[in-house]
Design a protein around this motif. Structure first.
Motif, PDB file in Angstrom:
ATOM      1  N   ARG A 199       1.263  -1.437   0.375  1.00 50.70           N
ATOM      2  CA  ARG A 199      -0.021   0.101  -0.243  1.00 50.70           C
ATOM      3  C   ARG A 199       0.569   1.354  -0.331  1.00 50.70           C
ATOM      4  NH1 ARG A 199      -4.889  -1.743   3.964  1.00 50.70           N
ATOM      5  NH2 ARG A 199      -5.693  -3.632   3.042  1.00 50.70           N
ATOM      6  N   VAL A 200       1.841   1.554  -1.257  1.00 52.39           N
ATOM      7  CA  VAL A 200       3.059   1.739  -1.042  1.00 52.39           C
ATOM      8  C   VAL A 200       2.532   4.027  -1.167  1.00 52.39           C
ATOM      9  CG1 VAL A 200       2.915   1.987  -4.059  1.00 52.39           C
ATOM     10  CG2 VAL A 200       4.838   2.262  -2.347  1.00 52.39           C
ATOM     11  N   ASP A 201       1.059   4.399  -1.670  1.00 54.35           N
ATOM     12  CA  ASP A 201       0.700   5.160  -1.335  1.00 54.35           C
ATOM     13  C   ASP A 201      -0.282   5.365  -0.351  1.00 54.35           C
ATOM     14  OD1 ASP A 201      -1.106   4.190  -2.687  1.00 54.35           O
ATOM     15  OD2 ASP A 201      -1.281   5.683  -4.554  1.00 54.35           O
ATOM     16  N   GLU A 202      -0.395   4.850   0.716  1.00 56.38           N
ATOM     17  CA  GLU A 202      -1.493   4.983   1.632  1.00 56.38           C
ATOM     18  C   GLU A 202      -1.180   5.799   2.879  1.00 56.38           C
ATOM     19  OE1 GLU A 202      -2.327   2.117   4.898  1.00 56.38           O
ATOM     20  OE2 GLU A 202      -4.790   1.481   3.015  1.00 56.38           O
ATOM     21  N   CYS A 203      -1.707   7.434   3.202  1.00 60.68           N
ATOM     22  CA  CYS A 203      -1.891   7.844   4.602  1.00 60.68           C
ATOM     23  C   CYS A 203      -1.227   7.269   5.517  1.00 60.68           C
ATOM     24  CB  CYS A 203      -3.125   8.926   4.148  1.00 60.68           C
ATOM     25  SG  CYS A 203      -2.405   9.837   5.195  1.00 60.68           S
ATOM     26  N   CYS A 204      -0.137   8.040   6.586  1.00 63.06           N
ATOM     27  CA  CYS A 204       0.142   7.830   7.527  1.00 63.06           C
ATOM     28  C   CYS A 204      -0.366   7.967   9.035  1.00 63.06           C
ATOM     29  CB  CYS A 204       1.904   8.035   7.755  1.00 63.06           C
ATOM     30  SG  CYS A 204       1.477  10.066   7.854  1.00 63.06           S
ATOM     31  N   GLY A 205      -1.729   9.179   8.076  1.00 62.49           N
ATOM     32  CA  GLY A 205      -2.220   9.574   9.263  1.00 62.49           C
ATOM     33  C   GLY A 205      -1.862  10.761  10.181  1.00 62.49           C
ATOM     34  N   PHE A 206      -1.214  11.251   9.118  1.00 60.24           N
ATOM     35  CA  PHE A 206      -0.560  12.988  10.150  1.00 60.24           C
ATOM     36  C   PHE A 206      -2.015  13.876   9.912  1.00 60.24           C
ATOM     37  CE2 PHE A 206       1.693  16.981  10.001  1.00 60.24           C
ATOM     38  CZ  PHE A 206       1.275  17.226  10.836  1.00 60.24           C
ATOM     39  N   GLY A 207      -1.850  14.112   8.049  1.00 64.73           N
ATOM     40  CA  GLY A 207      -2.793  15.089   7.920  1.00 64.73           C
ATOM     41  C   GLY A 207      -2.713  16.535   8.652  1.00 64.73           C
ATOM     42  N   GLY A 208      -1.538  17.021   9.734  1.00 69.55           N
ATOM     43  CA  GLY A 208      -1.976  18.142  10.285  1.00 69.55           C
ATOM     44  C   GLY A 208      -3.120  18.562  11.382  1.00 69.55           C
ATOM     45  N   MET A 209      -3.860  18.950  11.393  1.00 68.72           N
ATOM     46  CA  MET A 209      -5.327  18.962  12.294  1.00 68.72           C
ATOM     47  C   MET A 209      -6.024  17.326  12.608  1.00 68.72           C
ATOM     48  SD  MET A 209      -5.243  22.084  14.155  1.00 68.72           S
ATOM     49  CE  MET A 209      -6.509  21.907  15.463  1.00 68.72           C
ATOM     50  N   PHE A 210      -5.440  16.919  11.245  1.00 72.06           N
ATOM     51  CA  PHE A 210      -6.660  15.370  11.621  1.00 72.06           C
ATOM     52  C   PHE A 210      -5.582  15.169  12.280  1.00 72.06           C
ATOM     53  CE2 PHE A 210      -6.572  11.118  10.256  1.00 72.06           C
ATOM     54  CZ  PHE A 210      -7.597  10.736  10.227  1.00 72.06           C
ATOM     55  N   SER A 211      -4.835  14.460  13.362  1.00 77.68           N
ATOM     56  CA  SER A 211      -4.480  13.682  13.539  1.00 77.68           C
ATOM     57  C   SER A 211      -4.335  14.517  15.441  1.00 77.68           C
ATOM     58  CB  SER A 211      -2.556  14.014  13.797  1.00 77.68           C
ATOM     59  OG  SER A 211      -1.985  15.320  13.914  1.00 77.68           O
ATOM     60  N   VAL A 212      -4.757  15.824  15.359  1.00 77.98           N
ATOM     61  CA  VAL A 212      -5.057  16.094  16.910  1.00 77.98           C
ATOM     62  C   VAL A 212      -6.762  16.543  16.785  1.00 77.98           C
ATOM     63  CG1 VAL A 212      -5.535  18.369  18.517  1.00 77.98           C
ATOM     64  CG2 VAL A 212      -3.424  18.172  16.358  1.00 77.98           C
ATOM     65  N   GLU A 213      -7.339  16.315  16.136  1.00 76.55           N
ATOM     66  CA  GLU A 213      -8.988  16.251  16.147  1.00 76.55           C
ATOM     67  C   GLU A 213      -9.553  14.387  15.821  1.00 76.55           C
ATOM     68  OE1 GLU A 213      -9.818  18.583  12.984  1.00 76.55           O
ATOM     69  OE2 GLU A 213      -9.652  20.540  13.667  1.00 76.55           O
ATOM     70  N   GLU A 214      -8.922  13.729  15.464  1.00 79.36           N
ATOM     71  CA  GLU A 214      -9.251  11.935  15.454  1.00 79.36           C
ATOM     72  C   GLU A 214      -7.671  11.757  15.745  1.00 79.36           C
ATOM     73  OE1 GLU A 214     -11.623  11.176  15.045  1.00 79.36           O
ATOM     74  OE2 GLU A 214     -13.081  12.582  13.811  1.00 79.36           O
ATOM     75  N   GLN A 215      -7.235  11.791  17.114  1.00 81.04           N
ATOM     76  CA  GLN A 215      -6.124  11.373  17.189  1.00 81.04           C
ATOM     77  C   GLN A 215      -6.118   9.869  17.239  1.00 81.04           C
ATOM     78  OE1 GLN A 215      -5.860   9.474  20.614  1.00 81.04           O
ATOM     79  NE2 GLN A 215      -3.615   9.570  20.561  1.00 81.04           N
ATOM     80  N   ALA A 216      -6.846   9.319  17.365  1.00 81.55           N
ATOM     81  CA  ALA A 216      -6.923   7.792  18.061  1.00 81.55           C
ATOM     82  C   ALA A 216      -6.695   6.990  16.801  1.00 81.55           C
ATOM     83  CB  ALA A 216      -8.289   7.394  18.350  1.00 81.55           C
ATOM     84  N   VAL A 217      -8.038   7.304  15.088  1.00 82.77           N
ATOM     85  CA  VAL A 217      -7.741   7.098  14.062  1.00 82.77           C
ATOM     86  C   VAL A 217      -6.196   7.628  13.334  1.00 82.77           C
ATOM     87  CG1 VAL A 217      -8.336   7.433  12.267  1.00 82.77           C
ATOM     88  CG2 VAL A 217      -9.849   7.596  13.658  1.00 82.77           C
ATOM     89  N   SER A 218      -5.677   8.460  13.008  1.00 83.66           N
ATOM     90  CA  SER A 218      -4.653   9.017  13.044  1.00 83.66           C
ATOM     91  C   SER A 218      -3.044   7.879  13.937  1.00 83.66           C
ATOM     92  CB  SER A 218      -3.829  10.379  13.670  1.00 83.66           C
ATOM     93  OG  SER A 218      -3.218  10.613  13.308  1.00 83.66           O
ATOM     94  N   VAL A 219      -3.626   7.972  14.991  1.00 85.71           N
ATOM     95  CA  VAL A 219      -2.108   6.531  15.495  1.00 85.71           C
ATOM     96  C   VAL A 219      -2.215   5.614  15.285  1.00 85.71           C
ATOM     97  CG1 VAL A 219      -1.373   5.226  17.923  1.00 85.71           C
ATOM     98  CG2 VAL A 219      -2.192   8.005  17.977  1.00 85.71           C
TER      99      VAL A 219
END
Length: 246
Positions: free
Chosen positions: A173-193
């Protein structure tokens, strides 16, 4: 050809070695590089958080400081993409015509597409797994997005393969997102991690010693997760590899 070096605020504050490596690499290629000392944030954090109207002053200041360069080069795919795609809209109606949108490039994009080196003096005898950041793939075209079903390519891999001693890998899945996404990692912390954890596991499954990519923000996110989980993997910006030994 005169190059204006833009070092994003988080790189300047947290990863200054990435900025130094970028300058060393560009000058080693015989380029005329200047670093405007009074540069500031490009405005991406405000816009990313939903306060785009607060970013117009940063956009105007940035545009004025870099207007007289032939190219503006940054070691950050996300910041380069923000300027390239959003500045014309942010500055529309302000009485200031945007000068930098068409001349800013990520350092990988610039070296691959403009400089086009056939060799590099760098040496990095390690196994690395390439992380393709979302901005780099889908807004700057640093590699091919899988959803478009086009012939695969990777400008990052092309440059890394010029480095002596390196072994380059890519995760599933070479181009799948790592979950950072700026504010996404703050607002959706569990999903981001969880996204970051999954991504790290796929990188490690390649047998890599290092995870590398064009965005310190993505690497920072994964590095934080890896540290908390005691994962035996290291992180390095791609420009540090390209400048290794300079």
């Amino acid at each position: 050809m005169k190059i204006g070096l833009f070092i994003p605020c988080y790189v300047d504050a947290l990863y200054p070695e990435v900025g130094v490596a970028t300058y060393k690499l560009l000058t080693s290629l015989g380029l005329d590089v200047d670093y405007p000392l009074d540069q500031t944030c490009c405005g991406q954090p405000m816009a990313n958080a939903g306060f785009e109207q607060m970013a117009d002053k940063q956009a105007k200041s940035f545009d004025e400081k870099f207007a007289n360069f032939d190219y503006v080069v940054a070691p950050s795919a996300s910041c380069a993409a923000f300027v390239k795609i959003n500045y014309p809209r942010l500055l529309k109606g302000s009485g200031h015509e945007c000068q930098t949108s068409g001349k800013i490039m990520d350092v990988v994009e610039f070296i691959h597409d403009i400089v086009k080196p056939t060799s590099l003096p760098s040496h990095f005898p390690h196994v690395v797994s390439v992380h393709n950041s979302c901005h780099g793939v889908r807004e700057l075209g640093l590699s091919s997005p899988s959803e478009r079903n086009i012939p695969p390519y990777s400008k990052i891999k092309d440059l890394l393969q010029l480095v002596q001693g390196i072994t380059v890998k890519e995760p599933e899945r070479v181009d799948e997102c790592c979950g950072f996404g700026g504010m996404f990692s703050v607002e959706e912390q569990a999903v981001s991690v969880q996204m970051g954890t999954d991504k790290i596991e796929r990188h490690m499954a390649t047998g890599a010693e290092y995870i590398t990519g064009p965005d310190s923000s993505c690497l920072m996110h994964m590095q934080g997760i890896a540290k908390r989980l005691n994962k035996p993997i290291k992180f390095i910006h791609v420009v540090q590899i390209l400048a290794a030994g300079l």
